[in-house]
Design a protein around this motif. Structure first.
Motif, mmCIF file in Angstrom:
data_model
loop_
_atom_site.group_PDB
_atom_site.id
_atom_site.type_symbol
_atom_site.label_atom_id
_atom_site.label_comp_id
_atom_site.label_asym_id
_atom_site.label_seq_id
_atom_site.Cartn_x
_atom_site.Cartn_y
_atom_site.Cartn_z
ATOM 1 N N ALA A 1 38.598 22.687 24.841
ATOM 2 C CA ALA A 1 38.834 21.972 25.866
ATOM 3 C C ALA A 1 38.721 22.953 27.234
ATOM 4 C CB ALA A 1 40.310 21.186 25.765
ATOM 5 N N TRP A 2 39.231 24.159 26.961
ATOM 6 C CA TRP A 2 39.371 24.966 28.267
ATOM 7 C C TRP A 2 37.833 25.435 28.321
ATOM 8 C CZ3 TRP A 2 42.208 25.728 32.078
ATOM 9 C CH2 TRP A 2 43.703 25.395 32.014
ATOM 10 N N ALA A 3 37.048 25.837 27.227
ATOM 11 C CA ALA A 3 35.695 26.135 27.679
ATOM 12 C C ALA A 3 34.908 25.278 28.365
ATOM 13 C CB ALA A 3 35.101 26.364 26.287
ATOM 14 N N THR A 4 35.136 23.855 28.018
ATOM 15 C CA THR A 4 34.449 22.914 28.953
ATOM 16 C C THR A 4 34.836 22.701 30.265
ATOM 17 O OG1 THR A 4 34.283 21.551 26.879
ATOM 18 C CG2 THR A 4 34.248 20.269 28.594
ATOM 19 N N MET B 1 43.827 32.672 29.293
ATOM 20 C CA MET B 1 43.550 33.610 28.181
ATOM 21 C C MET B 1 43.960 32.789 26.710
ATOM 22 S SD MET B 1 45.131 36.860 29.902
ATOM 23 C CE MET B 1 44.560 37.349 31.537
ATOM 24 N N ALA B 2 43.267 33.263 25.803
ATOM 25 C CA ALA B 2 43.539 32.543 24.261
ATOM 26 C C ALA B 2 44.669 33.583 23.926
ATOM 27 C CB ALA B 2 42.301 32.644 23.485
ATOM 28 N N ALA C 1 32.350 22.025 34.217
ATOM 29 C CA ALA C 1 33.558 22.602 34.536
ATOM 30 C C ALA C 1 34.095 22.125 35.992
ATOM 31 C CB ALA C 1 33.361 24.178 34.843
ATOM 32 N N ASP C 2 35.450 22.205 36.156
ATOM 33 C CA ASP C 2 35.959 21.940 37.457
ATOM 34 C C ASP C 2 35.598 22.921 38.671
ATOM 35 O OD1 ASP C 2 37.497 19.922 36.172
ATOM 36 O OD2 ASP C 2 39.195 20.604 36.381
ATOM 37 N N PRO C 3 35.530 22.440 39.894
ATOM 38 C CA PRO C 3 35.139 23.281 40.821
ATOM 39 C C PRO C 3 36.457 24.317 41.017
ATOM 40 C CG PRO C 3 35.681 21.137 41.866
ATOM 41 C CD PRO C 3 35.512 21.035 40.381
ATOM 42 N N PHE C 4 36.271 25.630 41.344
ATOM 43 C CA PHE C 4 37.314 26.379 41.497
ATOM 44 C C PHE C 4 37.891 26.441 43.030
ATOM 45 C CE2 PHE C 4 34.973 28.260 37.952
ATOM 46 C CZ PHE C 4 36.044 28.381 37.130
#
Length: 249
Positions: free
Chosen positions: A150-153, A137-138, A2-5
């Motif tokens: 892709a978003w989960a990754t 959100m989905a 995941a990208d850093p927030f």
């Protein structure tokens, strides 16, 4: 990985969830007034607008120096500089006293998963304090698996529907109250703004992630499988009775 927030967005891009109607709904839902104490994580014009409209105080956490100086100038021009406390630090280094705020906002910036953020910020909220967080959100009857994967990754966890995202904070001591998500036309416009801003900055791993996000959206051909939304929830106390049904039955 995941990208850093927070998730990267160009500073020049239009900020999401700044509309007067949404700010009014948050204020009404939270019973905010001139005595309220607000905390905004990564400052925005929306947070300053709430401060001005309500006549209350606000603490703004903003790690970016350029963004901080721009917000200070907007506060000065709005004649609310004396009601704003500025904290120039990364969010992960910030801590506040228990029950220091009546509302904690992160509008248009994804600072972390709602459950984890609710757990961390709950002690900072006073009794019945509100939390308003932006998340991905989905959406759609049958979201595309490629988009969800892709978003989960990228985020480090699966994304779910707006309703399920709102409900996810309940286990962290909150009553879910409000969720608002972007429709396809709004998301299209937002990504056009982001793309224009990306063209003005140097390429980087963060910029490449945003470009991949835009490409993923456009591959859906006008029927998004993921969008941005805001959830609003109220801090509830141990042993508190559940609210009356809102189904109108």
């Amino acid at each position: 990985m995941a990208d850093p927030f927070p998730l990267h967005l160009p500073a020049e891009a239009r900020r999401l969830f700044q509309s007067e109607s949404l700010l009014r709904r948050i204020a009404q839902t939270g019973n905010l007034s001139g005595d309220s104490r607000l905390l905004e994580l990564h400052g925005s014009l929306g947070g300053l607008a709430l401060c001005r409209a309500l006549g209350c105080s606000i603490t703004v956490v903003e790690p970016d120096t350029k963004a901080l100086e721009a917000l200070k100038e907007r506060a000065r021009l709005a004649f609310i500089a004396d009601r704003v406390t500025w904290v120039h630090q990364p969010l992960e280094r910030v801590s506040f006293e228990e029950r220091a705020f009546d509302c904690i906002l992160s509008l248009g910036r994804v600072v972390g998963p709602p459950q984890a953020m609710a757990r961390r910020f709950r002690p900072w909220l006073d009794e019945k304090g509100r939390l308003a967080l932006t998340w991905v959100m989905a959406v759609g009857r049958s979201p595309a698996k490629a988009t969800l994967d892709a978003w989960a990754t990228r985020l480090g966890q699966p994304i779910v529907s707006p309703r399920d995202t709102l409900q996810s904070v309940e286990g962290e001591g909150f009553e879910p109250e409000l969720v608002e998500s972007l429709g396809d036309p709004e998301l299209d416009e937002f990504y056009r703004d982001v793309e224009a801003a990306l063209a003005k900055q140097a390429d980087s791993s963060e910029a490449k992630a945003v470009k991949a996000e835009i490409a993923l959206h456009r591959a859906q051909q006008g029927h998004s499988s993921a969008t941005y939304g805001v959830v609003v929830a109220r801090r509830k106390e141990p042993g508190e009775k559940p609210p009356l049904s809102r189904d109108g039955g």
